[in-house]
Design a protein around this motif. Structure first.
Motif, PDB file in Angstrom:
ATOM      1  N   ASP A  73      -7.546  -3.625  -1.646  1.00 46.51           N
ATOM      2  CA  ASP A  73      -6.306  -3.132  -1.040  1.00 46.51           C
ATOM      3  C   ASP A  73      -6.578  -2.080   0.033  1.00 46.51           C
ATOM      4  N   PRO A  80      -7.290  -4.178   4.640  1.00 47.69           N
ATOM      5  CA  PRO A  80      -6.429  -3.787   5.775  1.00 47.69           C
ATOM      6  C   PRO A  80      -7.137  -2.856   6.758  1.00 47.69           C
ATOM      7  N   ASP A  86      -3.766  -5.299  11.285  1.00 44.76           N
ATOM      8  CA  ASP A  86      -2.505  -6.034  11.202  1.00 44.76           C
ATOM      9  C   ASP A  86      -2.695  -7.543  11.114  1.00 44.76           C
ATOM     10  N   VAL A 133      -3.800  -9.190   8.617  1.00 43.99           N
ATOM     11  CA  VAL A 133      -3.582  -9.692   7.266  1.00 43.99           C
ATOM     12  C   VAL A 133      -2.312  -9.061   6.705  1.00 43.99           C
ATOM     13  N   SER A 134      -1.692  -9.782   5.788  1.00 43.86           N
ATOM     14  CA  SER A 134      -0.491  -9.293   5.109  1.00 43.86           C
ATOM     15  C   SER A 134      -0.837  -8.907   3.685  1.00 43.86           C
ATOM     16  N   SER A 135       0.113  -8.282   2.999  1.00 44.30           N
ATOM     17  CA  SER A 135      -0.113  -7.877   1.610  1.00 44.30           C
ATOM     18  C   SER A 135      -0.287  -9.090   0.707  1.00 44.30           C
ATOM     19  N   SER A 136       0.428 -10.183   0.997  1.00 46.76           N
ATOM     20  CA  SER A 136       0.274 -11.395   0.183  1.00 46.76           C
ATOM     21  C   SER A 136      -1.126 -11.986   0.348  1.00 46.76           C
ATOM     22  N   PHE A 137      -1.684 -11.886   1.555  1.00 49.96           N
ATOM     23  CA  PHE A 137      -3.048 -12.365   1.772  1.00 49.96           C
ATOM     24  C   PHE A 137      -4.043 -11.561   0.947  1.00 49.96           C
ATOM     25  N   SER A 191      -3.459  -9.941  -1.877  1.00 46.31           N
ATOM     26  CA  SER A 191      -3.311 -10.270  -3.294  1.00 46.31           C
ATOM     27  C   SER A 191      -3.948 -11.620  -3.612  1.00 46.31           C
TER      28      SER A 191
END
Length: 355
Positions: free
Chosen positions: A298, A302, A307, A309-313, A315
């Motif tokens: 986490d 990032p 930017d 990648v997203s948070s869902s990526f 996880s």
């Protein structure tokens, strides 16, 4: 040159059978415990204590319990989280329904309740083994969670089924802050880890390993399979039950039966696979790895990709990394991180000579 046992002579059988026979190991373990007991509470902030160190200790204790059953006795189990739930709800009800119940006695009684349940669900191990035994313990996982949800007495008739852990008080001292709860958790885990280390070196532990390696041969030489297997289930469930009580009281504070689901059982199983099956040290290494890896991903993913990648990526990346690491350790190093640590110690003992 410093990690050598040369010149360390043993004058008695007791000295030869110490948990840590090499002086350097004894000094290292005492320094490590002293560091975590004295230095960490002074310098670690609330986030590190509550979100990282306390869960690592609790999951290490649960992993030790599963390692006793799977790593040392060779009995597969997928119900570790359910036994943690029994310990948590057992300790809660002992504290609730018996006035003046000491906290340490309550978590031990919760562990005993988990041990009794573990023996009951360990009875199929007398007839079945391997994959079929794992399915039987999987039934325990679903049944125990269902019983805790449907029988409202366990949650004191809470409408949501959630229990709120009572305040911890020992000898008039209230454990409220993260430092005090961390030290309490550390004390319980260290004592039980040393007890487990001693246990696996005893006659009981040797019986577990004999049954694990070849149960028919173990029975031929006089080891009672029923008593040995049920003892392993009882001790393993006891450790998981105490871990569940600590999970409720020193970590979460409020727990519900669904919090001890199958995902948690698999997470504990992954801890001993990555840390090392049949190793007390491996239980700590695996728990630390499983807890710290998602936090590291986490933070660093990032930071490296920004930017893109997203948070869902992130996880989903955690699941991919978990799966890849499990396959890696099963193929490349089945004994996990504990084996890598052991190899490093052996190289240190031979250094600077060639291997």
């Amino acid at each position: 040159m410093l990690y050598r046992e040369a010149g360390q002579f043993k004058a008695s059988y007791e000295a030869d059978q110490q948990i840590f026979p090499i002086l350097q190991d004894r000094i290292g373990v005492m320094l490590l415990i002293g560091f975590f007991a004295l230095a960490v509470p002074l310098f670690a902030d609330q986030y590190w204590l509550k979100a990282i160190l306390i869960p690592v200790l609790i999951f290490s204790l649960a992993a030790i319990g599963l390692n006793i059953l799977t790593g040392y006795a060779g009995q597969l189990s997928l119900g570790s989280a359910a036994f943690m739930a029994v310990g948590a709800f057992g300790a809660y009800n002992f504290m609730l329904r018996i006035d003046g119940m000491p906290f340490l006695v309550a978590i031990l009684l919760g562990g005993l309740c988990a041990a009794l349940v573990g023996v009951m669900f360990g009875l199929p191990s007398l007839r079945i083994k391997g994959f079929y035994l794992a399915v039987a313990t999987l039934a325990a996982q679903f049944f125990i969670v269902w019983a805790l949800v449907k029988i409202e007495w366990f949650s004191n008739y809470s409408s949501s089924g959630v229990i709120t852990a009572q305040q911890i008080e020992i000898l008039g001292f209230a454990f409220e802050g993260p430092q005090s709860k961390y030290l309490l958790t550390l004390f319980v885990v260290v004592m039980m880890a040393l007890a487990a280390k001693n246990m696996v070196r005893s006659t009981t532990g040797r019986s577990w390993m004999a049954v694990r390696d070849m149960d028919v041969a173990a029975e031929v030489i006089g080891i009672r399979l029923m008593r040995t297997k049920l003892t392993a289930f009882a001790v393993s469930s006891f450790y998981c039950g105490v871990a569940g009580a600590l999970y409720a009281y020193t970590y979460i504070g409020t727990v519900e039966p669904e919090g001890f689901n199958l995902d948690l059982s698999f997470k504990i199983l992954f801890m001993i696979i990555i840390g090392g099956v049949g190793s007390i040290m491996g239980s700590f290494l695996g728990a630390a790895f499983i807890v710290l890896l998602p936090i590291a991903l986490d933070v660093f993913v990032p930071m490296l990709l920004g930017d893109l990648v997203s948070s869902s990526f992130v996880s989903n990346l955690q699941l991919i990394v978990f799966g890849g690491l499990i396959v890696f350790f099963l193929i490349v190093e089945p004994h996990g991180l504990a084996r890598l640590w052991q190899i490093g110690k052996e190289k240190l003992r031979l250094w600077p000579f060639p291997h």
